[in-house]
Design a protein around this motif. Structure first.
Motif, PDB file in Angstrom:
ATOM      1  N   PHE A 156       0.801  -1.221   0.000  1.00 37.71           N
ATOM      2  CA  PHE A 156       0.000   0.000   0.000  1.00 37.71           C
ATOM      3  C   PHE A 156       0.836   1.275   0.000  1.00 37.71           C
ATOM      4  CE2 PHE A 156      -2.670  -3.256   2.022  1.00 37.71           C
ATOM      5  CZ  PHE A 156      -3.664  -3.290   1.063  1.00 37.71           C
ATOM      6  N   THR A 157       2.135   1.183  -0.253  1.00 33.65           N
ATOM      7  CA  THR A 157       2.962   2.381  -0.324  1.00 33.65           C
ATOM      8  C   THR A 157       2.871   2.986  -1.717  1.00 33.65           C
ATOM      9  OG1 THR A 157       4.904   1.091  -0.909  1.00 33.65           O
ATOM     10  CG2 THR A 157       4.569   1.549   1.421  1.00 33.65           C
ATOM     11  N   ASP A 158       3.154   4.281  -1.815  1.00 33.37           N
ATOM     12  CA  ASP A 158       3.044   4.980  -3.088  1.00 33.37           C
ATOM     13  C   ASP A 158       4.360   5.015  -3.855  1.00 33.37           C
ATOM     14  OD1 ASP A 158       0.383   5.548  -2.712  1.00 33.37           O
ATOM     15  OD2 ASP A 158       0.816   7.403  -1.624  1.00 33.37           O
ATOM     16  N   GLY A 159       5.477   4.954  -3.154  1.00 35.81           N
ATOM     17  CA  GLY A 159       6.764   5.090  -3.815  1.00 35.81           C
ATOM     18  C   GLY A 159       7.307   3.768  -4.343  1.00 35.81           C
ATOM     19  N   TRP A 160       8.015   3.856  -5.447  1.00 38.77           N
ATOM     20  CA  TRP A 160       8.604   2.674  -6.059  1.00 38.77           C
ATOM     21  C   TRP A 160       9.686   2.089  -5.162  1.00 38.77           C
ATOM     22  CZ3 TRP A 160      13.376   0.985  -7.614  1.00 38.77           C
ATOM     23  CH2 TRP A 160      13.382  -0.119  -8.455  1.00 38.77           C
ATOM     24  N   LEU A 189      11.775  -2.382  -1.865  1.00 36.97           N
ATOM     25  CA  LEU A 189      12.927  -2.472  -0.961  1.00 36.97           C
ATOM     26  C   LEU A 189      13.285  -3.916  -0.633  1.00 36.97           C
ATOM     27  CD1 LEU A 189      14.973  -0.976   0.822  1.00 36.97           C
ATOM     28  CD2 LEU A 189      13.277  -1.063   2.638  1.00 36.97           C
ATOM     29  N   MET A 190      12.299  -4.744  -0.356  1.00 36.17           N
ATOM     30  CA  MET A 190      12.557  -6.144  -0.008  1.00 36.17           C
ATOM     31  C   MET A 190      13.185  -6.887  -1.180  1.00 36.17           C
ATOM     32  SD  MET A 190      12.448  -8.324   2.421  1.00 36.17           S
ATOM     33  CE  MET A 190      11.358  -7.560   3.578  1.00 36.17           C
ATOM     34  N   ASN A 191      12.724  -6.642  -2.391  1.00 38.61           N
ATOM     35  CA  ASN A 191      13.294  -7.305  -3.561  1.00 38.61           C
ATOM     36  C   ASN A 191      14.732  -6.876  -3.807  1.00 38.61           C
ATOM     37  OD1 ASN A 191      10.922  -8.679  -4.081  1.00 38.61           O
ATOM     38  ND2 ASN A 191      10.101  -6.973  -5.257  1.00 38.61           N
ATOM     39  N   ILE A 192      15.028  -5.610  -3.571  1.00 38.07           N
ATOM     40  CA  ILE A 192      16.394  -5.121  -3.744  1.00 38.07           C
ATOM     41  C   ILE A 192      17.325  -5.778  -2.730  1.00 38.07           C
ATOM     42  CG2 ILE A 192      17.835  -3.064  -3.543  1.00 38.07           C
ATOM     43  CD1 ILE A 192      15.434  -1.485  -4.678  1.00 38.07           C
ATOM     44  N   VAL A 193      16.879  -5.896  -1.490  1.00 35.36           N
ATOM     45  CA  VAL A 193      17.702  -6.528  -0.450  1.00 35.36           C
ATOM     46  C   VAL A 193      17.950  -8.000  -0.775  1.00 35.36           C
ATOM     47  CG1 VAL A 193      17.696  -7.236   1.978  1.00 35.36           C
ATOM     48  CG2 VAL A 193      17.038  -4.917   1.352  1.00 35.36           C
ATOM     49  N   ILE A 194      16.922  -8.709  -1.201  1.00 30.22           N
ATOM     50  CA  ILE A 194      17.082 -10.125  -1.553  1.00 30.22           C
ATOM     51  C   ILE A 194      18.018 -10.274  -2.749  1.00 30.22           C
ATOM     52  CG2 ILE A 194      15.846 -12.126  -2.475  1.00 30.22           C
ATOM     53  CD1 ILE A 194      13.492 -11.287  -0.705  1.00 30.22           C
ATOM     54  N   PHE A 195      17.916  -9.387  -3.731  1.00 29.95           N
ATOM     55  CA  PHE A 195      18.796  -9.437  -4.898  1.00 29.95           C
ATOM     56  C   PHE A 195      20.247  -9.205  -4.510  1.00 29.95           C
ATOM     57  CE2 PHE A 195      20.975  -7.287  -8.393  1.00 29.95           C
ATOM     58  CZ  PHE A 195      20.899  -8.279  -9.359  1.00 29.95           C
ATOM     59  N   ILE A 196      20.507  -8.262  -3.621  1.00 31.48           N
ATOM     60  CA  ILE A 196      21.885  -7.987  -3.180  1.00 31.48           C
ATOM     61  C   ILE A 196      22.454  -9.183  -2.428  1.00 31.48           C
ATOM     62  CG2 ILE A 196      23.244  -6.566  -1.598  1.00 31.48           C
ATOM     63  CD1 ILE A 196      21.444  -4.196  -2.444  1.00 31.48           C
ATOM     64  N   ILE A 197      21.685  -9.783  -1.543  1.00 30.13           N
ATOM     65  CA  ILE A 197      22.150 -10.956  -0.796  1.00 30.13           C
ATOM     66  C   ILE A 197      22.428 -12.118  -1.738  1.00 30.13           C
ATOM     67  CG2 ILE A 197      21.442 -12.713   0.881  1.00 30.13           C
ATOM     68  CD1 ILE A 197      19.989 -10.463   2.383  1.00 30.13           C
ATOM     69  N   ALA A 198      21.552 -12.340  -2.708  1.00 29.66           N
ATOM     70  CA  ALA A 198      21.751 -13.433  -3.669  1.00 29.66           C
ATOM     71  C   ALA A 198      22.965 -13.192  -4.545  1.00 29.66           C
ATOM     72  CB  ALA A 198      20.499 -13.601  -4.527  1.00 29.66           C
ATOM     73  N   THR A 199      23.215 -11.954  -4.931  1.00 25.96           N
ATOM     74  CA  THR A 199      24.393 -11.639  -5.745  1.00 25.96           C
ATOM     75  C   THR A 199      25.682 -11.885  -4.973  1.00 25.96           C
ATOM     76  OG1 THR A 199      23.096  -9.973  -6.915  1.00 25.96           O
ATOM     77  CG2 THR A 199      25.478  -9.840  -7.125  1.00 25.96           C
ATOM     78  N   ILE A 200      25.710 -11.473  -3.719  1.00 20.74           N
ATOM     79  CA  ILE A 200      26.898 -11.712  -2.884  1.00 20.74           C
ATOM     80  C   ILE A 200      27.118 -13.206  -2.701  1.00 20.74           C
ATOM     81  CG2 ILE A 200      27.816 -11.456  -0.542  1.00 20.74           C
ATOM     82  CD1 ILE A 200      26.436  -8.689  -0.502  1.00 20.74           C
ATOM     83  N   ALA A 201      26.050 -13.958  -2.453  1.00 23.73           N
ATOM     84  CA  ALA A 201      26.178 -15.409  -2.287  1.00 23.73           C
ATOM     85  C   ALA A 201      26.649 -16.073  -3.575  1.00 23.73           C
ATOM     86  CB  ALA A 201      24.840 -16.004  -1.853  1.00 23.73           C
ATOM     87  N   LEU A 202      26.179 -15.592  -4.718  1.00 24.35           N
ATOM     88  CA  LEU A 202      26.600 -16.159  -6.002  1.00 24.35           C
ATOM     89  C   LEU A 202      28.086 -15.953  -6.234  1.00 24.35           C
ATOM     90  CD1 LEU A 202      25.851 -17.397  -8.803  1.00 24.35           C
ATOM     91  CD2 LEU A 202      25.641 -15.033  -9.583  1.00 24.35           C
ATOM     92  N   PHE A 203      28.584 -14.736  -5.997  1.00 28.07           N
ATOM     93  CA  PHE A 203      30.007 -14.487  -6.210  1.00 28.07           C
ATOM     94  C   PHE A 203      30.871 -15.266  -5.221  1.00 28.07           C
ATOM     95  CE2 PHE A 203      28.536 -10.724  -8.575  1.00 28.07           C
ATOM     96  CZ  PHE A 203      29.253 -10.951  -9.752  1.00 28.07           C
ATOM     97  N   TYR A 204      30.413 -15.411  -3.981  1.00 27.19           N
ATOM     98  CA  TYR A 204      31.148 -16.226  -3.016  1.00 27.19           C
ATOM     99  C   TYR A 204      31.206 -17.679  -3.468  1.00 27.19           C
ATOM    100  CZ  TYR A 204      32.227 -18.854   1.173  1.00 27.19           C
ATOM    101  OH  TYR A 204      32.779 -19.729   2.045  1.00 27.19           O
ATOM    102  N   TRP A 205      30.077 -18.208  -3.906  1.00 27.18           N
ATOM    103  CA  TRP A 205      30.013 -19.597  -4.344  1.00 27.18           C
ATOM    104  C   TRP A 205      30.893 -19.828  -5.574  1.00 27.18           C
ATOM    105  CZ3 TRP A 205      27.110 -21.745  -8.646  1.00 27.18           C
ATOM    106  CH2 TRP A 205      27.106 -23.146  -8.640  1.00 27.18           C
ATOM    107  N   MET A 206      30.862 -18.893  -6.508  1.00 25.18           N
ATOM    108  CA  MET A 206      31.708 -19.034  -7.706  1.00 25.18           C
ATOM    109  C   MET A 206      33.187 -18.975  -7.342  1.00 25.18           C
ATOM    110  SD  MET A 206      29.685 -19.656 -10.099  1.00 25.18           S
ATOM    111  CE  MET A 206      30.596 -19.418 -11.598  1.00 25.18           C
ATOM    112  N   GLY A 207      33.553 -18.138  -6.379  1.00 21.52           N
ATOM    113  CA  GLY A 207      34.942 -18.091  -5.923  1.00 21.52           C
ATOM    114  C   GLY A 207      35.376 -19.396  -5.278  1.00 21.52           C
ATOM    115  N   GLU A 208      34.499 -19.999  -4.494  1.00 19.81           N
ATOM    116  CA  GLU A 208      34.809 -21.289  -3.890  1.00 19.81           C
ATOM    117  C   GLU A 208      34.943 -22.382  -4.953  1.00 19.81           C
ATOM    118  OE1 GLU A 208      35.463 -22.061  -0.625  1.00 19.81           O
ATOM    119  OE2 GLU A 208      35.511 -19.886  -0.397  1.00 19.81           O
ATOM    120  N   MET A 209      34.123 -22.321  -5.980  1.00 18.29           N
ATOM    121  CA  MET A 209      34.217 -23.305  -7.061  1.00 18.29           C
ATOM    122  C   MET A 209      35.529 -23.170  -7.821  1.00 18.29           C
ATOM    123  SD  MET A 209      31.587 -25.200  -6.888  1.00 18.29           S
ATOM    124  CE  MET A 209      31.488 -25.997  -8.463  1.00 18.29           C
TER     125      MET A 209
END
Length: 66
Positions: A27-31, A36-56
Motif C-alpha cells: 500500500f505504499t506509493d513510492g517505487w 525495498l525487499m526485492n532489492i535486499v534479496i537481490f543484493i544478498i543473492a548476488t553476494i552469495a553467487l560471487f562467493y560460491w563461484m569463488g569457492e568453485m
C-alpha cells in the motif's frame, strides 16, 4: 478431506505469516519503498553467487580435490 485441510493450512500460513511483510509494502506509493525487499534479496543473492563461484574456482584449482 485431510489433504484439503493440509493445503488450506499451508495456504493460510503463507498468506498470514510468511508473506506478511509484503502487506506493508503493497500500500505504499513510492517505487523504492515498495521494492525495498526485492532489492535486499537481490543484493544478498548476488553476494552469495560471487562467493560460491569463488569457492568453485578454488576447488577446481586444487589438485587434491579429485
Amino acid at each position: 478431506m485431510i489433504a484439503n485441510n493440509i493445503f488450506r493450512a499451508i495456504g493460510d500460513f503463507c498468506t498470514e505469516y510468511a508473506f506478511a511483510i509484503y502487506d506493508t509494502f503493497r500500500f505504499t506509493d513510492g517505487w523504492w519503498a515498495s521494492n525495498l525487499m526485492n532489492i535486499v534479496i537481490f543484493i544478498i543473492a548476488t553476494i552469495a553467487l560471487f562467493y560460491w563461484m569463488g569457492e568453485m574456482v578454488k576447488h577446481s584449482k586444487d589438485p587434491k580435490a579429485l
